[in-house]
Design an enzyme around this catalytic site. Structure first.
Site, mmCIF file in Angstrom:
data_model
loop_
_atom_site.group_PDB
_atom_site.id
_atom_site.type_symbol
_atom_site.label_atom_id
_atom_site.label_comp_id
_atom_site.label_asym_id
_atom_site.label_seq_id
_atom_site.Cartn_x
_atom_site.Cartn_y
_atom_site.Cartn_z
ATOM 1 N N ASP A 1 58.146 110.884 22.357
ATOM 2 C CA ASP A 1 57.732 110.702 20.972
ATOM 3 C C ASP A 1 58.753 111.378 20.079
ATOM 4 O O ASP A 1 59.314 112.416 20.436
ATOM 5 C CB ASP A 1 56.353 111.360 20.769
ATOM 6 C CG ASP A 1 55.419 110.479 19.977
ATOM 7 O OD1 ASP A 1 55.776 110.129 18.845
ATOM 8 O OD2 ASP A 1 54.335 110.158 20.498
ATOM 9 N N ASP B 1 57.518 107.869 15.484
ATOM 10 C CA ASP B 1 56.267 108.031 14.747
ATOM 11 C C ASP B 1 56.391 107.460 13.325
ATOM 12 O O ASP B 1 57.430 107.599 12.685
ATOM 13 C CB ASP B 1 55.948 109.537 14.680
ATOM 14 C CG ASP B 1 54.555 109.829 14.180
ATOM 15 O OD1 ASP B 1 53.596 109.312 14.771
ATOM 16 O OD2 ASP B 1 54.422 110.583 13.194
ATOM 17 N N GLU C 1 56.353 102.947 15.668
ATOM 18 C CA GLU C 1 54.955 102.874 15.227
ATOM 19 C C GLU C 1 54.930 102.292 13.820
ATOM 20 O O GLU C 1 55.401 102.923 12.869
ATOM 21 C CB GLU C 1 54.299 104.257 15.228
ATOM 22 C CG GLU C 1 52.815 104.155 14.886
ATOM 23 C CD GLU C 1 52.164 105.484 14.501
ATOM 24 O OE1 GLU C 1 50.941 105.589 14.634
ATOM 25 O OE2 GLU C 1 52.870 106.404 14.053
ATOM 26 N N HIS D 1 46.303 107.088 21.178
ATOM 27 C CA HIS D 1 45.643 108.361 20.900
ATOM 28 C C HIS D 1 44.981 108.407 19.523
ATOM 29 O O HIS D 1 44.350 109.407 19.182
ATOM 30 C CB HIS D 1 46.670 109.487 21.018
ATOM 31 C CG HIS D 1 47.809 109.336 20.049
ATOM 32 N ND1 HIS D 1 48.732 108.314 20.173
ATOM 33 C CD2 HIS D 1 48.145 110.016 18.946
ATOM 34 C CE1 HIS D 1 49.596 108.404 19.165
ATOM 35 N NE2 HIS D 1 49.266 109.430 18.413
ATOM 36 N N ASP D 2 45.145 107.364 18.715
ATOM 37 C CA ASP D 2 44.520 107.317 17.385
ATOM 38 C C ASP D 2 43.404 106.279 17.307
ATOM 39 O O ASP D 2 42.835 106.073 16.228
ATOM 40 C CB ASP D 2 45.567 106.962 16.313
ATOM 41 C CG ASP D 2 46.595 108.067 16.108
ATOM 42 O OD1 ASP D 2 46.253 109.252 16.331
ATOM 43 O OD2 ASP D 2 47.729 107.743 15.724
#
Ligand SMILES: [Ca+2]
Ligand SMILES: [Ca+2]
Length: 541
Positions: A104, A206, A273, A338-339
């Site tokens: 990430d 991200d 993302e 994860h969101d």
């Protein structure tokens, strides 16, 4: 003949990417929090599962205000996750097992504890002042404009020391870097090179679409659909905080950094993302002459598919995406992260199997979230155990209904065994283990020839061994209501029953390669009988 085969296929064009949330995958030192050494010890599991690449959510040095998405040092590991030496061992072991490692990367904002921000806030004439986005207060002393943060409240915080506001799209502890400053760009690219030199195979970048904001800091227009009490950020239409044209230029610069380290057989890549509609998403690929992001994340199954999980809606999303993609671009699909709430929670266990078959048989590179291969569901988080800072910050908004657990339910510890703490740790983990772990765990499903885990492993074997699934083109196949069917490479048929009713699909002669029920193989001809919630992959003669 196989249709749509490219002359040369690069690893990331068909890779199955597995997302590990390091806090929750495996604790190796008994402190209740997952770590890099824990991930290393579980690499054999991932190799046997059949994935190609591991994406690690952030493990950087961080005050953990947003669990590592607040980076205090882009070139070091937080002690809670281990050391740089642990990372190197993990990377070496992964490569030895034939697994790629994607890390990430969080370039939009740093932690307020990052030395860059500490300098920037020290005085108005500090050389790093312009590394972040500072503005004078509005005439009434309030924030410079109406921009709202993701995690609630204004996107601006006043720093009394210098009397100016700084921008943060997320928490006040996550100040946005100023991407219009060339020094910032160079510093971030150098941090990317730090990891590329160590040998990482790529980055998951991200919030790629939030890097740059409007240069004139104009107020965003009101969103007429927003209602009092709803999510703060939803108040406005984000034409000035998101997806500014300069962002695509930056993405091409990031691509150039990756290309410095790319050699035949050693391609580096990035996944971006980006939560945007298809017409705004496609430009992130760049152009054939000047490519940008290798894989701009396609989140449409998550945010448009699962709310309305029907064959017709999903077919529409897939066709729309296939039609939007430039011919040279690599598609990608994802069902969870994860969101987002867990796949099995959103669409149920039976349809989660159908979704897995679809994900691994659509064109391009799929991403899989840890634990979905055993059908993990959202955890029940008691109010006093809530950890997610976004949830804690939104407490007031949701006060009357009790505390919203935010993103904790999809971040519970991986369920490895029926033993204490699910084999995740030797002590009480940072988030409670789901109550279903004694029955739902890797050990139990490993021994069950019809489990979700066995299905995922089988699908990945079929995928690897079937060139049409890796490289063939996509073509919708005519099917009755409730069934979504398609051909890959003109020779493999995927038929997915989205309903709890039996369905019939006319088919030419073929052979079943795999069913979501894992109990049928052999010849079919004339009519394919689909049982309730069944998906089947058929190799046509
Ligand atoms: Ca640990
Ligand atoms: Ca930004």
């Amino acid at each position: 003949m196989l249709v749509g085969v490219t002359s040369e296929r690069l690893w990331w064009q068909t890779a199955v990417i597995y997302q590990v949330y390091p806090r929750s995958f495996q604790d190796s030192n008994g402190d209740g929090v997952g770590d890099l050494e824990g991930v290393r010890r579980r690499l054999g599991y991932l190799r046997d599962l059949g994935v190609d690449a591991v994406w690690l959510s952030p493990f950087y040095k961080s005050p953990m205000k947003d669990f590592g998405y607040d980076v205090a040092d882009y070139c070091d590991v937080d002690p809670i996750f281990g050391t740089l030496a642990d990372f190197d061992r993990l990377l070496e072991e992964a490569h030895r097992l034939g697994l790629k490692v994607i890390i990430d990367f969080v370039p939009n904002h740093s932690s307020d504890q990052h030395p860059w921000f500490q300098e920037s806030r020290a005085s108005r004439d500090n050389p790093k002042r312009d590394w972040y986005v500072w503005r004078d207060p509005a005439p009434d002393g309030g924030p410079p404009n109406n921009w709202m943060a993701y995690f609630g409240g204004p996107a601006w915080t006043l720093d009394p020391r210098t009397g100016q506001y700084y921008l943060h799209q997320f928490l006040p502890e996550q100040p946005d870097l100023n991407w219009r400053n060339p020094e910032v760009r160079q510093a971030i690219y150098e941090a990317m090179r730090f990891w590329l030199r160590r040998g990482v195979d790529g980055f998951r970048v991200d919030v790629m679409w939030l890097l740059v904001e409007d240069e004139q800091f104009r107020d965003e227009p009101e969103n007429p659909l927003w209602k009092e009490g709803e999510w703060d950020r939803g108040r406005h239409v984000h034409i000035y905080m998101e997806d500014q044209p300069e962002t695509r230029e930056i993405v091409q610069e990031m691509r150039a950094v990756l290309d410095e380290f790319t050699a035949p057989g050693k391609e580096r890549m990035m996944v971006g993302e980006i939560y945007l509609p298809y017409d705004q998403l496609m430009p992130y690929y760049g152009t054939a002459e000047r490519p940008g992001c290798h894989l701009p994340f396609n989140f449409h199954l998550i945010f448009r598919g699962m709310n309305h999980w029907t064959a017709e809606n999903i077919r529409h999303i897939v066709e729309e995406y296939e039609a939007s993609l430039p011919g040279w671009a690599t598609p990608n699909w994802v069902l969870g992260n994860h969101d987002q709430h867990r796949l099995a929670t959103r669409i149920g266990h039976a349809q989660a199997r159908v979704a897995a078959m679809m994900l691994f048989s659509l064109r391009g590179s799929p991403t899989w979230y840890y634990g979905d291969e055993i059908g993990m569901v959202d955890g029940a988080i008691p109010p006093e155990k809530v950890q997610d800072p976004a949830a804690l910050r939104q407490k007031n908004v949701h006060g009357e209904h009790g505390l919203d657990p935010g993103r904790d339910p999809e971040r519970t510890p991986m369920q490895w065994t029926p033993h204490a703490h699910a084999g995740f740790s030797t002590t009480e983990p940072w988030l409670p283990v789901n109550a279903d772990y004694p029955e739902r765990n890797v050990e139990a499903q490993d021994a069950d020839s019809e489990s979700m885990l066995t299905l995922v492993r089988t699908l990945l074997v079929v995928r690897r061994e079937t060139p049409a699934l890796l490289e063939g083109n996509y073509q919708t196949y005519k099917s009755p209501e409730g069934v979504f069917a398609y051909l890959r490479g003109g020779e493999v048929l995927v038929a997915l029953n989205f309903t709890p009713e039996p369905k019939q699909l006319p088919v030419p002669a073929g052979e079943v390669l795999v069913s979501t029920h894992l109990d049928r193989y052999g010849a079919v001809e004339g009519v394919l009988e689909l049982r309730p919630n069944e998906g089947v992959i058929v190799k046509l003669k």
